[in-house]
Write a protein that holds these residues in place. Structure first.
Motif, PDB file in Angstrom:
ATOM      1  N   ILE A   1       2.345   4.816   1.171  1.00 46.88           N
ATOM      2  CA  ILE A   1       2.552   5.599   2.383  1.00 46.88           C
ATOM      3  C   ILE A   1       2.962   6.997   1.949  1.00 46.88           C
ATOM      4  O   ILE A   1       3.838   7.157   1.098  1.00 46.88           O
TER       5      ILE A   1
ATOM      6  N   MET B   1       0.837  -1.197   0.000  1.00 50.98           N
ATOM      7  CA  MET B   1       0.000   0.000   0.000  1.00 50.98           C
ATOM      8  C   MET B   1       0.878   1.256   0.000  1.00 50.98           C
ATOM      9  O   MET B   1       2.012   1.227   0.463  1.00 50.98           O
TER      10      MET B   1
ATOM     11  N   CYS C   1       5.429   5.653  11.114  1.00 50.47           N
ATOM     12  CA  CYS C   1       4.786   5.128   9.900  1.00 50.47           C
ATOM     13  C   CYS C   1       4.181   3.749  10.141  1.00 50.47           C
ATOM     14  O   CYS C   1       3.125   3.416   9.593  1.00 50.47           O
TER      15      CYS C   1
ATOM     16  N   LEU D   1      -8.556  -0.292  11.106  1.00 46.63           N
ATOM     17  CA  LEU D   1      -9.848   0.227  10.665  1.00 46.63           C
ATOM     18  C   LEU D   1     -10.457  -0.663   9.581  1.00 46.63           C
ATOM     19  O   LEU D   1     -11.666  -0.912   9.577  1.00 46.63           O
ATOM     20  N   VAL D   2      -9.624  -1.136   8.671  1.00 43.40           N
ATOM     21  CA  VAL D   2     -10.120  -1.994   7.596  1.00 43.40           C
ATOM     22  C   VAL D   2     -10.779  -3.250   8.158  1.00 43.40           C
ATOM     23  O   VAL D   2     -11.864  -3.665   7.728  1.00 43.40           O
TER      24      VAL D   2
ATOM     25  N   ARG E   1       0.915   4.418  11.866  1.00 47.88           N
ATOM     26  CA  ARG E   1      -0.106   4.865  10.910  1.00 47.88           C
ATOM     27  C   ARG E   1      -0.668   3.700  10.107  1.00 47.88           C
ATOM     28  O   ARG E   1      -1.887   3.570   9.925  1.00 47.88           O
ATOM     29  N   THR E   2       0.227   2.862   9.596  1.00 50.88           N
ATOM     30  CA  THR E   2      -0.196   1.740   8.757  1.00 50.88           C
ATOM     31  C   THR E   2      -0.983   0.720   9.576  1.00 50.88           C
ATOM     32  O   THR E   2      -2.012   0.202   9.123  1.00 50.88           O
TER      33      THR E   2
ATOM     34  N   LYS F   1      -6.743   8.789  14.164  1.00 48.00           N
ATOM     35  CA  LYS F   1      -7.601   8.418  13.028  1.00 48.00           C
ATOM     36  C   LYS F   1      -8.972   9.073  13.157  1.00 48.00           C
ATOM     37  O   LYS F   1     -10.011   8.417  13.133  1.00 48.00           O
TER      38      LYS F   1
ATOM     39  N   ARG G   1       2.993  13.408   5.966  1.00 51.01           N
ATOM     40  CA  ARG G   1       1.875  14.057   6.657  1.00 51.01           C
ATOM     41  C   ARG G   1       2.301  15.322   7.397  1.00 51.01           C
ATOM     42  O   ARG G   1       1.648  16.349   7.301  1.00 51.01           O
TER      43      ARG G   1
ATOM     44  N   GLY H   1      -2.727   1.315  12.176  1.00 51.64           N
ATOM     45  CA  GLY H   1      -4.033   1.905  12.443  1.00 51.64           C
ATOM     46  C   GLY H   1      -4.962   1.836  11.244  1.00 51.64           C
ATOM     47  O   GLY H   1      -6.163   1.564  11.378  1.00 51.64           O
ATOM     48  N   ASP H   2      -4.418   2.087  10.055  1.00 53.30           N
ATOM     49  CA  ASP H   2      -5.226   1.961   8.835  1.00 53.30           C
ATOM     50  C   ASP H   2      -5.783   0.539   8.702  1.00 53.30           C
ATOM     51  O   ASP H   2      -6.965   0.334   8.412  1.00 53.30           O
ATOM     52  N   LEU H   3      -4.920  -0.445   8.907  1.00 50.13           N
ATOM     53  CA  LEU H   3      -5.348  -1.837   8.783  1.00 50.13           C
ATOM     54  C   LEU H   3      -6.340  -2.216   9.871  1.00 50.13           C
ATOM     55  O   LEU H   3      -7.276  -2.996   9.638  1.00 50.13           O
TER      56      LEU H   3
END
Length: 341
Positions: free
Chosen positions: A174, A172, A251, A261-262, A254-255, A295, A177, A257-259
């Motif tokens: 990155i 994915m 990083c 949420l998914v 962040r990643t 998030k 920010r 946390g993104d996952l």
């Protein structure tokens, strides 16, 4: 116990299990449905021209036990009769393995499916918690691990089965920010013009970040190995290495946390692999958790999600052993990924 399971879904024992990464391959044998995995055999992939040669030398030539089946987890997508590994020149050819190694039945999984299975097989004594609340017992989970590359898998519970969800989430995008990110990111090595997870969140990615931090400030970057960057950062002896590891951890947060949420990972997020184990102090420093929870509008949800570092050095083998002993407990789809002699 010899032979297949009574319901016909099982594999014939003894079962060879293997966790094949980009750098190391780990093998063991499960003798029967009541046995733990045997003594692990660990080899470097670079030392053998093929996986068949590695299995022959590391397992078959060193044991009187002849495995009848195999469950192999490989670092790459499983597609077709020739399975290429993402970060290793080996090509897994199950039909040739059946002919050459005396195996009658082979199942090939993604390596992070095995890591996801390990989350179920491992106890809390093999985990180090990095913040968050209490996990919900049958809620979704995520496993990710920076290593030779960046592995990612989900784990969901449905119809009384734990179902691993493999993928290539390590690729994915990155992006930058913060203002400092925008100074550093232009110096990060890209892959075909973009910055993917594996350009930052793996061993060579840490070196990429270290060089980028140095370039952004016009400083020297003498370290060439991830272990050198990590050691200097944790010891506090090199400011560039310290910032690089801090950015790496941010990083990763962040990643992760993104996952989370998914997969709505109220059951926890699990960091695995040697790098995560070595940088636990950095993961506990605060910026990982801050990035994980940042998030909006779901920060409150993220604060409750626990994160763990899996500390067992052979977690994937334990996951494979659990599957080998009782495959019917897991919702692992083997269509197109199982070969019989």
């Amino acid at each position: 116990m010899q032979g297949a399971s009574e319901d016909g879904t099982g594999l014939r024992f003894p079962i060879l299990i293997g966790d094949i990464g980009g750098t190391n391959a780990r093998f063991s044998v499960v003798l029967d449905a009541n046995s733990e995995a045997g003594e692990p055999r660990i080899v470097q992939t670079a030392d053998f021209p093929t996986i068949d040669a590695a299995i022959q030398a590391a397992v078959l030539d060193r044991s009187s036990v002849q495995p009848k089946s195999a469950v192999l987890a490989v670092a790459g997508p499983v597609d077709g009769d020739e399975i290429e590994l993402t970060n290793c020149p080996w090509v897994v050819r199950p039909k040739e393995m059946i002919a050459n190694l005396g195996l009658a039945d082979i199942v090939v999984l993604n390596d992070f499916e095995a890591q996801a299975l390990a989350v179920v097989a491992l106890g809390e004594e093999h985990m180090e918690k990095i913040g968050g609340g209490t996990p919900e017992p049958n809620a979704g989970r995520v496993v990710l691990g920076p290593g030779t590359g960046l592995g990612v898998a989900g784990l969901i519970h449905a119809l009384d089965h734990w179902i691993p969800v493999p993928g290539e989430g390590g690729h994915m995008d990155i992006g930058p920010r913060t203002p400092r990110d925008f100074e550093v990111f232009p110096h990060i090595e890209t892959i075909e013009g973009r910055i993917s997870g594996e350009q930052i969140l793996c061993g060579r990615g840490l070196v990429n970040v270290y060089r980028a931090v140095a370039a952004a400030d016009g400083k020297a970057a003498p370290f060439t190995k991830p272990s050198e960057v990590t050691a200097a950062a944790l010891a506090g002896t090199d400011a560039v290495a310290e910032e690089a590891l801090s950015l790496f951890v941010t990083c990763l947060g962040r990643t992760a946390g993104d996952l989370a949420l998914v997969f709505m990972s109220r059951g926890g997020v699990f960091l695995t692999g040697g790098i995560a184990q070595k940088i636990v102090p950095a993961l506990k420093a605060g910026n990982f958790r801050a990035a994980f929870e940042d998030k909006a509008p779901h920060s409150a949800l993220m604060r409750d999600m626990p994160v763990y570092v899996i500390t067992h050095p052979l977690a994937a083998l334990l996951g494979l052993a659990a599957y080998a002993r009782a495959p019917s407990l897991f919702g692992v789809q083997t269509d197109g990924r199982r070969w019989r002699g």
